[in-house]
Design an enzyme around this catalytic site. Structure first.
Site, PDB file in Angstrom:
ATOM      1  CG  HIS A 263      -2.040  -1.017   1.108  1.00 52.91           C
ATOM      2  ND1 HIS A 263      -2.768  -1.433   2.198  1.00 52.91           N
ATOM      3  CD2 HIS A 263      -2.501  -1.750   0.065  1.00 52.91           C
ATOM      4  CE1 HIS A 263      -3.633  -2.355   1.829  1.00 52.91           C
ATOM      5  NE2 HIS A 263      -3.491  -2.568   0.525  1.00 52.91           N
ATOM      6  CE1 TYR A 272      -2.478  -6.956   0.299  1.00 49.68           C
ATOM      7  CE2 TYR A 272      -2.687  -5.979   2.474  1.00 49.68           C
ATOM      8  CZ  TYR A 272      -3.224  -6.269   1.244  1.00 49.68           C
ATOM      9  OH  TYR A 272      -4.513  -5.879   0.943  1.00 49.68           O
ATOM     10  NE  ARG A 326      -7.474  -4.605   5.787  1.00 47.65           N
ATOM     11  CZ  ARG A 326      -6.828  -4.720   4.643  1.00 47.65           C
ATOM     12  NH1 ARG A 326      -5.748  -3.954   4.424  1.00 47.65           N
ATOM     13  NH2 ARG A 326      -7.224  -5.573   3.718  1.00 47.65           N
TER      14      ARG A 326
END
Length: 832
Positions: A263, A272, A326
């Site tokens: 991101h 990720y 998150r």
């Protein structure tokens, strides 16, 4: 490696032997590629006969039967009971997942549904039904989250088509082509139905997911060009990101210092990053024997990811909180994260040559036994079991026993010693303060403001950190954080949805817009100073706390009137990471705008039944009691049930509010999708209040893992000295270690002990046995050079990193490092 170096390596790497379409026609065995894919997920007859795999086979069959039952009970406009379709993209993704799980059971050798043609037909019919009603019509699709349409659904579809390739070809010969046409059409963040390396959506783990799907799709249709381009596109994720020579404007991926970013600004190794690891290792396995040549070069790159990027962040089988974005709010993080990595390690060991393969196997054996029920592949389970059972493979960590890692490219630090690990999360104008998205991590506001986590050996970290830590501990009282005294509201509370919606504004606020990312999901900070130096196994880090991008933009009138942005507290902070302690300095603390602020020394959770004790001593030697307004000289938190303890040695005098309280909250307070499970914890908090009025305060303390009361008393006349602690300079001296460590935040020359440092800079100097080692870095990443003068007798150069010069100057020795384009890297020189 840079991308340019990777591209020069590609022709020799088996993974990319098919990268050029002209070579692809003769280089791809599509049938082998599909067979490899089936065996990855379904196993083989030999592997599935092994007892270690029995539980996995049982799970595959049990899951498939549950899905078939749901299929039998489906209502109107449902393929599976409970999954209403037509407006919910998550339900559509789940429907495709369930079809894959059924298809998998019919291709799993040794399973009860193996080669069940009737069940396979049901899956094929289900694929046809979903395509006709919910996926083939572009005018009614692509609602909700882009990821489901471009990655989630295509992943399940592509794998299901590969599992049932013969059945689909026989019964629905046009179905595969129809799906590929639709999947290309839904790839709306791409270009002409294909990957676009210039797209902000086609980077890192997302790019690996998309290209892995397209490899399968090309194999199913015998499309050499599709397979070749997908492999070539995926190969770009192996390149080390060079922030000064970005390719396609992409900042997502692995960096020289071991950092991983997704991101564009989120530290994301633990979520990720592990997804990318899994995907590229699966690709290595998928292409094995299906293309010419070997892939050991690229496998070696992945080995370095594990050694330098993942291993420092794993403590006794637990993935540290600082790199989960998150995902920290999910109930399955921590040990489960590492289980995914262990599976990749077991598989990768078969592709790495020489000592690298043995090192990976040693590490897989060193980590606590993984839950193989969560492994994707039966073959991986068998490989892992063989490694664990092999007495010729000794267990060995990839980390040295003492290690201090500055992940400056993603504003993180990890400091490891036998018995503990310390993890620190920073932020800057390069790296986000936090990540919130899709109702996950609802109260993240201070997670990048110097929040730290002290992991102690022998503990079940699920009882100390993970989702329950964020559930029970106030978001304003995370360990290490300086927060203003105020109440904030979550995004769903503020706007009635998971994002801020205002498509009519010039910034076009929609669910996946760039403005949403910049100001809502993962805003960056405003400060440039965030970083530090390492000297061997010691570390120094500093940060100037700032507002985030949303508040700054709101003050500048760039955001809509109804957009809510919060002002942050201010503080200048340093962390000096040594052997027995981590020294924390804070100066210039203010809540701003007439607000008070609070700095949390530590917050820890324990089970309600644990025997927890808090003891301490005032500066005059009297016993310190909870609620005492007398400044403590030290405090000690001990969990007798777990036989763990942490000490807090205060180097400045201030009132500390410390105590225990029982807290009960639902896990849904941090993530809307969490089960509504109440968590009750005994929460310990120690904090220092900073009044709204009066002088800006400074404080200094040391975190002392496993401290005894005797050891804490030793800090009264102990080795630590605070040399400076203000907004310009923060420095400490450790007499026993011979270390002086300093962060200079201001421009120009600044003194600390016998050092004259040209700031901004981070410097560590250690002197012992006639040798002086100097470490320097530029935490702003903007300076061309950093200089320090050591006063006293002139020293001669013994050894130095490239880019370091040493010369005599009046009154001492000058050490200068060329830091231009070093991206926060540390430079060292050894003097005698």
């Amino acid at each position: 490696m840079s991308r340019r170096q990777v591209l020069s390596l590609l022709p020799a790497a088996g993974l990319l032997a098919v990268a050029a379409p002209s070579r692809a026609a003769a280089g791809i065995d599509h049938a082998r590629l599909i067979a490899n894919t089936v065996s990855i997920f379904a196993g083989t007859s030999d592997v599935n006969a092994r007892p270690e795999v029995a539980a996995k086979l049982a799970t595959i069959v049990r899951t498939a039967r549950q899905r078939l039952t749901a299929m039998d009970q489906a209502g109107a406009d449902e393929l599976f009971s409970g999954l209403r379709l037509g407006t919910d993209d998550v339900n559509l993704r789940l429907a495709y997942q369930y079809l894959f799980e059924i298809a998998l059971a019919t291709r799993t050798p040794g399973g009860e549904l193996d080669d069940d043609t009737a069940v396979q037909r049901r899956v094929v019919d289900g694929l046809q039904w979903l395509h006709e009603r919910h996926f083939g019509d572009q005018s009614t699709g692509y609602y909700g989250n882009w990821h489901n349409w471009e990655i989630g659904i295509p992943t399940h579809v592509s794998r299901t088509l590969a599992l049932l390739a013969d059945r689909v070809r026989a019964e629905r010969p046009d179905l595969t082509a129809a799906y590929i046409t639709s999947m290309d059409a839904f790839l709306r963040n791409g270009k002409n139905g294909d990957v676009d390396l210039d797209s902000r959506f086609h980077t890192g783990a997302n790019l690996a997911d998309i290209t892995a799907n397209r490899i399968l799709q090309g194999a199913l249709t015998g499309d050499d060009a599709r397979v070749g381009k997908a492999i070539s596109d995926q190969a770009t994720v192996f390149a080390t990101i060079d922030p000064y020579n970005l390719q396609h404007g992409n900042t997502d991926g692995h960096y020289r210092d071991g950092s991983f970013i997704q991101h564009h600004s989120v530290a994301y190794t633990g979520s990720y990053g592990k997804a990318l690891l899994t995907r590229v290792v699966q690709t290595l396995k998928t292409l094995e024997g299906a293309t010419s040549g070997g892939a050991s070069d690229l496998a070696g790159v992945v080995h370095r990811w594990i050694a330098d990027g993942f291993a420092p962040l794993i403590f006794e089988g637990w993935m540290m909180e600082i790199v989960k974005g998150r995902a920290v709010s999910r109930t399955t993080t921590g040990y489960a994260d590492v289980g995914v990595i262990v599976e990749a390690i077991a598989d990768l060991a078969d592709h790495v040559e020489g000592d690298g393969a043995l090192a990976l196997k040693k590490y897989a054996k060193f980590l606590p036994a993984a839950d193989t029920a969560a492994f994707v592949s039966p073959i991986s389970i068998a490989r892992y079991a063989a490694i664990r059972a092999d007495s010729a493979i000794p267990a060995a960590d990839l980390n040295p026993s003492e290690r201090s890692v500055a992940f400056n490219a993603m504003d993180r630090n990890v400091h490891r010693r036998p018995g503990y690990a310390f993890a620190l999360a920073r932020s800057s104008d390069r790296i986000s303060k936090y990540e919130y998205m899709n109702g996950e991590n609802l109260m993240p506001w201070f997670q990048g403001d110097g929040a730290y986590y002290l992991y102690l050996a022998g503990e079940d970290q699920r009882e100390v950190f993970g989702v329950d830590y964020y559930t029970a501990v106030s978001p304003y009282r995370l360990a290490g954080v300086t927060a203003p005294v105020e109440e904030r509201r979550t995004v769903p509370d503020l706007y009635g949805r998971f994002w801020y919606e205002n498509p009519g504004h010039p910034l076009n606020f929609t669910s996946s817009s760039e403005s949403q990312n910049t100001y809502v999901y993962f805003p960056r900070a405003g400060n440039t100073f965030s970083g530090g130096a390492t000297l061997g196994a010691y570390g120094a880090a500093g940060m100037v706390q700032s507002d985030d991008a949303a508040y700054t933009a709101k003050q500048a009138g760039l955001l809509p009137d109804d957009f809510v942005a919060y002002r942050n507290a201010r503080a200048t902070k340093s962390w000096f990471m040594l052997d027995d302690e981590i020294v924390v300095l804070a100066a210039g603390v203010t809540g701003q705008g007439g607000r008070a602020a609070v700095t949390t020394v530590d917050s820890r959770i324990a089970a309600p039944g644990d025997t927890v004790a808090l003891t301490g001593e005032a500066w005059d030697g009297r016993a310190w009691q909870a609620g005492d307004t007398t400044p403590p000289r030290w405090l000690r938190y001990a969990n007798g049930t777990r036989s763990t303890a942490i000490g807090y040695a205060f180097l400045t005098r201030q009132t500390v509010a410390a105590g225990l309280e029982t807290v009960t909250r639902s896990r849904r307070v941090v993530r809307t999708a969490n089960p509504d499970t109440s968590v009750t914890k005994n929460v310990f908090t120690a904090s220092v209040a900073h009044p709204a009025t009066g002088d800006l305060t400074a404080l200094a303390y040391a975190l002392v893992p496993h401290a005894t009361e005797t050891r804490l008393r030793g800090y009264t006349n102990g080795p630590l000295t605070v040399l400076a602690n203000d907004r310009h300079v923060q420095a400490i001296k450790h007499k026993t270690l011979g270390i002086v460590a300093c962060n200079v935040f201001a421009d120009g020359p600044r003194h600390a002990e016998r050092l004259l440092i040209d700031g901004p800079a981070s410097v560590i100097v250690q002197s012992a046995g006639g040798r002086t080692v100097v470490a320097l870095s530029d935490p702003t990443m903007k300076r061309d050079r950093v200089t320090v003068v050591l006063s006293g007798a002139a020293l001669r150069l013994d050894a130095a990193d490239e880019g370091v010069t040493v010369r005599r100057v009046p009154g001492g020795t000058l050490v200068q490092a060329t830091t231009r384009h070093a991206h926060g890297r540390t430079f060292t020189a050894t003097l005698r």
